[in-house]
Write an enzyme that holds these catalytic residues in place. Structure first.
Site, mmCIF file in Angstrom:
data_model
loop_
_atom_site.group_PDB
_atom_site.id
_atom_site.type_symbol
_atom_site.label_atom_id
_atom_site.label_comp_id
_atom_site.label_asym_id
_atom_site.label_seq_id
_atom_site.Cartn_x
_atom_site.Cartn_y
_atom_site.Cartn_z
ATOM 1 N N LYS A 71 0.834 -1.305 0.046
ATOM 2 C CA LYS A 71 0.069 -0.107 -0.081
ATOM 3 C C LYS A 71 0.833 1.280 0.062
ATOM 4 O O LYS A 71 2.043 1.244 0.742
ATOM 5 C CB LYS A 71 -0.921 -0.054 1.470
ATOM 6 C CG LYS A 71 -1.916 1.084 1.279
ATOM 7 C CD LYS A 71 -3.191 0.539 0.882
ATOM 8 C CE LYS A 71 -4.271 1.576 0.597
ATOM 9 N NZ LYS A 71 -4.041 2.573 -0.430
ATOM 10 N N LYS A 107 5.210 2.811 -2.783
ATOM 11 C CA LYS A 107 5.102 4.067 -3.014
ATOM 12 C C LYS A 107 5.257 4.125 -4.839
ATOM 13 O O LYS A 107 6.166 3.071 -5.351
ATOM 14 C CB LYS A 107 5.999 4.835 -2.306
ATOM 15 C CG LYS A 107 5.747 6.339 -2.425
ATOM 16 C CD LYS A 107 4.748 6.713 -1.445
ATOM 17 C CE LYS A 107 4.430 7.979 -1.408
ATOM 18 N NZ LYS A 107 3.388 8.221 0.019
#
Ligand code: NAD
Length: 472
Positions: A71, A107
């Site tokens: 995530k 990211k």
């Protein structure tokens, strides 16, 4: 003090190494926790509105798979490079671990200044980037779930969702492939203000700890505290709003063109409108202009909240910072030198990777909502209301007294989605604050709250590796 020029990733790894020695994990496990597992660096062409072709550079880093999906946000900025996405993905792993969000860190970034592109061009870039992620299985509700970050928002998340769904027809959980979506496209109420609200809950919890506040020479509670906020963007605006609503005084707000100050306290919405209308934060009625934007950071105040950019408090200005609490709402606003100087001064730095975790926490709630295919509160709202009405009725009958009308309304009100999201976030931030403080108190050699936060994160990720074993 001169700042040494570490890259962002080196700086994150320095903090990691500083904390690692307070943990019980062997070197190999620590190396694996610190390592970035996978980076997909891509180049793809887009056709600009004038017909020319431009090659775009983009990344997705997956720092850890000890929990899946991965995530992390997607950033559109000219500063994007491999080092930055790797550093930010590592911070995401530690952030998720601290707030018990069961994801590994990731990211993404596209090296563009979005202001230089038309909406149509941005849509093409976003869709092409998504399709590249799909091809390499770097996106999906069970593999890797992006979210907004610097330069992106609900609009881009909706384009990502649409592209993913077009390439996965019939996938029932496709909605969970990205978070930070518009509410009408599977987003969750409360996501927009989540980071600022989480910052507020985290600081409020610290301010409720008598021993910490006594050491800082402050009284407990947020009411009456004098607060300075740097950056009136999404995070700064909402942080200022929640502090004002809870009785604190936001005595100064800084933007990049300057800063304003008023001992009576500023209303963030009025300041925001003034800036929108005049294109500058300066000359706000009832407030004084400060000479430079940076002067706001050096004001006498209780709580300083940098909510703009990296490295704004550094070896050059940290000694002049007078705040007792520096609360990192932005990612990386303090350099390692600033950390050392502020620790020597006895100030408390509340670290970014946990304090600004409200966004990812509520993203987790959004993902859960998408997988369960039902809005929070839909099944229980009316049931709770009826139950509460019944209980109040029984109480009145037994006591012969009538419950105050306002109280009645409050008790009867069954939870809406936003009530549940706020309370879930509040509980998450309180638990995380207490866990970090308990870790810090348990070992008086741990020098600061940031190191304690890393210790908590490393221990949780380490436990995963220890219990899952190493494949094969
Ligand atoms: P944003 O773009 O909405 O706001 C940033 C604001 O800072 C802008 O108004 C900008 O004009 C201002 N600014 C830029 N340079 C400045 C300077 N030198 N002095 C004063 N103000 C300056 O961005 P955001 O989403 O609020 O993010 C701010 C920080 O919080 C970033 O570090 C980001 O990574 C971090 N963060 C954001 C979220 C989120 O949910 N948005 C979550 C976690 C962390």
């Amino acid at each position: 003090m001169e700042d040494k020029h570490y890259s962002f990733l080196e700086s994150v790894n320095r903090s990691f190494n500083k904390a690692a020695k307070f943990t019980r994990w062997e070197k190999g496990i620590l190396d694996q926790i610190r390592a970035c597992n996978a980076v997909y660096r891509m180049r793809f062409p887009i056709k600009r509105d004038d017909g020319s072709i431009e090659v775009v550079e983009a990344y997705r880093a997956q720092h850890s798979h000890h929990k899946t999906p991965c995530k992390g946000g997607i950033r559109y900025s000219e500063m994007v490079d491999q080092d930055e996405v790797m550093a930010l993905s590592a911070l995401m792993t530690y952030k998720c671990a601290i707030v018990n969000v069961p994801f590994g860190g990731a990211k993404g970034g596209i090296k563009i200044n979005p202001r230089n592109y038309s909406t149509w061009e941005l849509q093409k870039i976003t869709r092409r980037y998504t399709s590249e992620l799909v091809k390499k299985e770097f996106i999906g509700p069970g593999t890797d779930v992006p979210a907004p970050d610097y330069g992106t928002g609900e609009r881009e998340m909706a384009w990502i969702l649409d592209t993913y769904m077009a390439m996965h027809p019939g996938e029932v959980d496709a909605m969970g492939c990205v978070t930070g979506k518009p509410v009408a496209q599977g987003g969750v109420r409360g996501r927009k203000e989540a980071t600022g609200l989480g910052v507020f809950y985290g600081i409020r919890e610290v301010c409720s700890m008598p021993d910490i506040m006594k050491k800082l020479g402050l009284t407990t509670g947020v009411a009456g505290k004098r607060v300075v906020v740097q950056g009136l963007g999404n995070v700064g605006y909402h942080t200022a709003k929640f502090f004002r609503e809870h009785g604190a005084k936001v005595i100064a707000i800084a933007e990049f063109e300057g800063a304003i100050y008023s001992e009576d306290g500023l209303n963030e919405e009025a300041v925001f409108q003034h800036r929108k209308n005049t294109a500058s934060i300066l000359n706000f009625p009832i407030a004084a202009n400060l000479r430079t934007s940076g002067d706001a950071l050096e004001l006498e105040c209780d709580i300083l909240i940098p909510a703009a950019l990296e490295n704004v408090i550094n070896g050059e200005n940290a000694a002049r910072v007078k705040a007792k609490i520096i609360a990192e709402a932005a990612n990386g606003p303090l350099t390692p030198e600033a950390d050392d100087i502020l620790a020597q001064k006895g100030a408390l730095v509340i670290p970014d990777m946990y304090l600004n975790a409200g966004g990812v926490t509520v993203s987790y709630f959004e993902w859960l909502k998408n997988l369960s295919h039902v809005r929070y509160g839909r099944m229980e709202k009316r049931f709770t209301e009826n139950l509460n009405k019944h209980i109040i009725g029984q109480m009145e009958e037994l006591t012969g007294k009538t419950v105050d009308a306002r109280e009645k309304l409050l008790i009867e009100h069954g939870p809406d989605e936003v009530d549940l999201v706020y309370s879930g976030l509040e509980q998450t931030m309180i638990e995380a604050t207490r866990e970090i403080m308990a870790c810090w108190h348990a070992n008086d050699k741990i020098p600061d709250m940031r190191t304690a936060a890393y210790v908590v994160a490393i221990d949780k990720v380490g436990t995963s590796y220890a219990e899952l074993g190493i494949f094969p």
